[in-house]
Scaffold this active site. Structure first.
Site, short mmCIF file in Angstrom:
data_model
loop_
_atom_site.label_atom_id
_atom_site.label_comp_id
_atom_site.label_asym_id
_atom_site.label_seq_id
_atom_site.Cartn_x
_atom_site.Cartn_y
_atom_site.Cartn_z
N SER A 1 1.05 0.60 -1.36
CA SER A 1 1.88 -0.23 -2.24
C SER A 1 1.57 -1.71 -2.07
CB SER A 1 3.36 0.04 -1.96
OG SER A 1 3.75 1.31 -2.44
N ASN B 1 2.99 9.37 -5.81
CA ASN B 1 3.44 9.50 -4.43
C ASN B 1 3.41 8.23 -3.59
OD1 ASN B 1 3.86 12.29 -4.73
ND2 ASN B 1 1.71 12.71 -4.33
N TYR B 2 2.49 7.32 -3.86
CA TYR B 2 2.25 6.23 -2.92
C TYR B 2 2.57 4.84 -3.43
CZ TYR B 2 -0.16 9.77 -0.18
OH TYR B 2 -0.45 10.89 0.55
N LEU B 3 2.66 4.65 -4.72
CA LEU B 3 2.90 3.33 -5.27
C LEU B 3 4.36 3.20 -5.68
CD1 LEU B 3 -0.26 2.92 -7.53
CD2 LEU B 3 0.05 2.24 -5.14
#
Length: 843
Positions: free
Chosen positions: A598, A801-803
């Protein structure tokens, strides 16, 4: 399966907008100008058999599941297909996070806006999980719990179908009483699952905003009342017609339904890459032989050699049936879908604390052959049919118990308020638990997502201290501390997964803590080459420069060891996470992965988005930032098999736009020869040769004729429905003749450098149409460049999932980009809480 629900809203919008921009061209050229509109196969994508359960082979050892690490379903057309620059960009993969780390203080300022991070004291504390399963994404982790009433293991599924997520969630703010009607007991009164909900209830459901609502439960409890209809089982197996039989040594084999069903699983995949895989074929044949022992061929043929089996007759039958379904009329397909939806309707939603919530995956997987991910050792193994006796239900006390849609009784029924799964069972291939959870857009899942990203943002407060400490420990005299610090360096700087030990029968995938000496090569003076299979058996190859002390530590770790020995023999995921939790409650190694993804994304957007740019240029900048994160996190994918074909179609559409541009220029030349001397109209379209023009015009004629035929048929259907007399065939023939005459006229103009319009128009409008085509060609070229640049990177996983989705929401507001151009309908439903982030919000 793709659906409208999974198609980005911006896709259709961008296409329709493009058509609108070239309306003048379309009308003037009678169909020339906008034949480049995207076809269905270019639109973005978003996510049986039955029979008797075959006699089960001996139980296999457990295998930790693998979850798909990428999803291309959420990438809209305007952003092009997700993909990645080749891994020769490895230096970027390292340089990007390093640059971010150096500037993290600048980008980690306090966030502003409506959707503020809940204060630390208001965050529900995460479970103390010392050894999280690093094989799954943070968004797909089954619920952790301290005081569960049932002892159910929470693991990922092996074939990437796991549903679920972390169960931590922030407490909600108070909400006006009118939004939640309560009984005297303080618990919302549940509605009945039977019958239709009234309009008032639906309106109340639509207004429910969990991130603003008062949390109704305390402690570990996730809900107070829960009512649902269980899961839906696939239909029983229907034997094939008697004339459709596989062959062995050239002779037809009369198989009973139990073994015929398993043979059909393989026959259906005969022309896929799976059927060419030795491991897949071996595992299938071993399991099929076990079924044949109890259900042998009825005509006495003994099957012992896989190479003598001929599944082609079954495959051809399946293909014929598939073609028949494809050939059904739109009305027939609509009717079949209506019947299917009606059958599944009661399973799609549940009542959670009196609110109607959507259920994620309520369908039990049909039996079939396990495909796995990458080089999985069990691919091809037989997945058994799941029955009610295999399934445990979780439901509220005192509510009606669901009745299975097939004979049998549930394995067990529990009333565990500390978890959010509705049903679970154990699949036979890897022995993993499968779960049915609420859908991604549900309140509980949203709370889990928001909590995960808030925990990653919270890491900003501690990350500097953690980095100072592990940098100091790189020189520690205690070897265990030195190894731990080196592992932390890799996890933080290279976003490696933590990694867990694997069993002998599992895919040989590793993470940071489970690296072996053979996976790491040293190159003087300070380069380390990583080469190993990561999650989903995706190869991770990276040659990176590291600090001199890290290089020295790795050399010490490899001394006097075999290639098969662990690189870090004094550290594991449990010890690493225990150490991290001394800094911050609930901190684990995988939080670093979300944090670095992120923060890198935020930095790349801030630095890479042009201040003055077209919409497509902004979208390309967004995709570039996403690609940098995907490279960092090793979200690779193989180049799609259809990539070249897709790019070929795009090149043809670009030529079609240039053809329209050329025809309009020639119209100007015909009206006034002086335009030939005007620079912007003088240059010919160099890649339009005579042969291509002839072929293109012929295709245009065919499309116009087909369009006329379809309209004629549709108009006649409507007339018949209204009880009127259909049009005579002569009317259609007149239209076709007119089209042929028009294209004869166009053919005569070919090569003359002059053209005319069917209807005369002012020069100013023609000039305006040319200008619009120029802009459209420019945008289309940017789309092609973006798709080509991303052919080897999966952008979906990062986005899901990650940002932190608030980064995207804030960026879109700052740069006036419709978020529908980036987020699919599914993601907009999944992250409603993120849409309220203000334009100045920063991760």
């Amino acid at each position: 399966m793709s659906s409208d629900e999974d198609t980005p809203l911006g896709t259709l919008a961008s296409t329709s907008g493009t058509k609108h921009a070239t309306t003048d061209c379309n009308s003037s050229l009678n169909g020339f100008a906008d034949h480049s509109a995207m076809s269905e196969d270019e639109m973005p994508l978003s996510q049986v058999n039955g029979g008797q359960t075959p006699v089960r082979p001996l139980r296999r050892k457990r295998d930790s599941g693998q979850v798909s690490d990428s999803s291309d379903d959420d990438v809209p057309l305007a952003s092009s297909s997700p993909t990645k620059p080749t891994l020769s960009v490895n230096t970027q993969a390292v340089a990007t996070p390093r640059a971010v780390l150096d500037k993290s203080k600048q980008t980690n300022g306090k966030a502003k806006g409506k959707t503020k991070a809940p204060p630390k004291k208001r965050l529900k504390r995460e479970e103390k999980s010392v050894v999280p399963d690093s094989s799954g994404s943070e968004d797909e982790r089954p619920p952790a719990r301290r005081r569960s009433k049932t002892k159910v293991k929470t693991e990922d599924n092996a074939d990437g179908t796991t549903l679920g997520g972390e169960e931590t969630k922030p407490k909600r703010k108070s909400v006006p009483k009118k939004e939640t009607k309560k009984e005297d007991s303080g618990t919302p009164k549940p509605k009945s699952m039977k019958g239709e909900e009234n309009d008032e209830a639906e309106e109340e459901e639509a207004k429910y905003r969990w991130w603003e609502a008062q949390q109704e439960n305390d402690g570990e409890e996730k809900w107070q009342t829960l009512e649902h209809n269980g899961v839906i089982f696939p239909p029983p197996y229907e034997p094939l017609p008697s004339h459709v039989r596989m062959k062995y040594k050239g002779k037809e084999v009369d198989l009973p339904p139990e073994s015929e069903e398993v043979a059909g699983f393989y026959a259906a995949m005969l022309e896929t890459d799976h059927a060419k895989d030795k491991i897949f074929n071996r595992n299938f044949f071993e399991d099929w032989l076990n079924v044949l022992k109890n259900h042998p061929p009825r005509n006495g043929i003994k099957i012992t050699d896989f190479d003598l089996c001929d599944f082609r007759p079954m495959y051809e039958y399946f293909e014929t049936e598939k073609a028949k379904k494809k050939a059904l009329s739109a009305a027939e397909k609509k009717e079949l879908k209506k019947q299917k939806d009606a059958m599944e309707e009661k399973y799609t939603h549940c009542l959670l604390d009196g609110r109607k919530e959507k259920v994620g995956n309520f369908r039990v997987e049909p039996p079939g052959l396990f495909r796995g991910r990458g080089d999985h050792p069990k691919k091809g193994a037989l997945k058994f049919r799941v029955r009610p006796e295999d399934i445990t239900l979780n439901i509220g006390e005192g509510v009606p118990l669901p009745v299975p849609n097939m004979p049998g009784n549930w394995k067990a029924v529990v009333h565990d308020k500390t978890v959010t799964w509705l049903a679970n069972w154990v699949e036979n291939v890897n022995g993993n638990y499968k779960y049915v959870f609420l859908a991604a857009g549900s309140s509980l899942k949203g709370q889990s997502d928001m909590s995960k990203f808030e925990k990653s943002r919270e890491l900003k407060k501690y990350v500097d201290r953690i980095r100072i400490d592990y940098t100091a420990d790189l020189k520690s005299k205690v070897m265990a501390d030195r190894q731990r610090a080196t592992a932390m360096y890799f996890i933080d700087r290279l976003a490696l997964r933590a990694g867990n030990e694997k069993g002998e029968d599992e895919a040989d995938t590793v993470g940071c803590c489970s690296l072996r000496c053979e996976h790491v090569t040293l190159e003087a003076p300070n380069f380390i080459v990583f080469d190993f299979l990561g999650k989903d058996s995706i190869r991770y190859y990276n040659r990176v420069p590291v600090d001199a002390q890290v290089f020295k530590n790795v050399r010490l770790c490899k001394e006097n060891k075999e290639d098969s020995d662990n690189l870090f023999d004094r550290v594991n995921t449990a010890l690493l996470n225990k150490h991290l939790q001394s800094y911050m409650k609930g901190l684990t190694a995988k939080v670093f992965r979300t944090y670095n993804a992120s923060i890198t994304f935020q930095q790349q957007l801030d630095e890479g988005t042009p201040k003055v740019a077209t919409l497509q240029e902004k979208l390309n900048a967004y995709n570039h930032a996403n690609r940098m994160v995907a490279i960092l996190c090793n979200h690779q994918r193989s180049v799609p098999k259809t990539h070249e074909q897709s790019m070929g179609k795009m090149r043809d559409r670009l030529r079609a736009l240039k053809y329209d541009h050329m025809k309009l220029r020639h119209v100007l030349f015909n009206l006034d020869p002086k335009y030939r001397k005007v620079k912007q109209y003088a240059d010919d379209e160099s890649d339009l040769d005579d042969e291509w023009i002839v072929e293109h015009e012929e295709n245009l004629k065919k499309k116009d004729i087909e369009k006329a035929e379809k309209k004629f048929a549709k108009d006649n259907e409507k007339l018949v429905e209204e009880g009127k007399k259909p049009q005579d065939e002569s009317i259609l023939q007149e239209k076709i003749t007119a089209i042929e005459v028009e294209f004869e006229r166009i053919a005569k103009e070919r090569g003359t450098g002059r053209a005319s319009l069917k209807r005369e128009r002012p020069v100013e409008r023609i000039e305006d149409s040319i200008q619009k085509l120029d802009e459209k060609i420019k945008i289309f070229k940017l789309q092609m460049d973006d798709r080509e640049a991303g052919k080897e990177v999966a952008l979906g996983t990062s986005k899901i999932n990650y940002l932190d989705p608030r980064i995207t929401a804030a960026w879109c507001k700052t740069h006036n980009v419709p978020i529908e151009k980036i987020f699919s309908k599914t993601l907009l439903t999944k992250f409603p809480w993120a849409m309220e982030a203000e334009s100045d919000w920063k991760f």
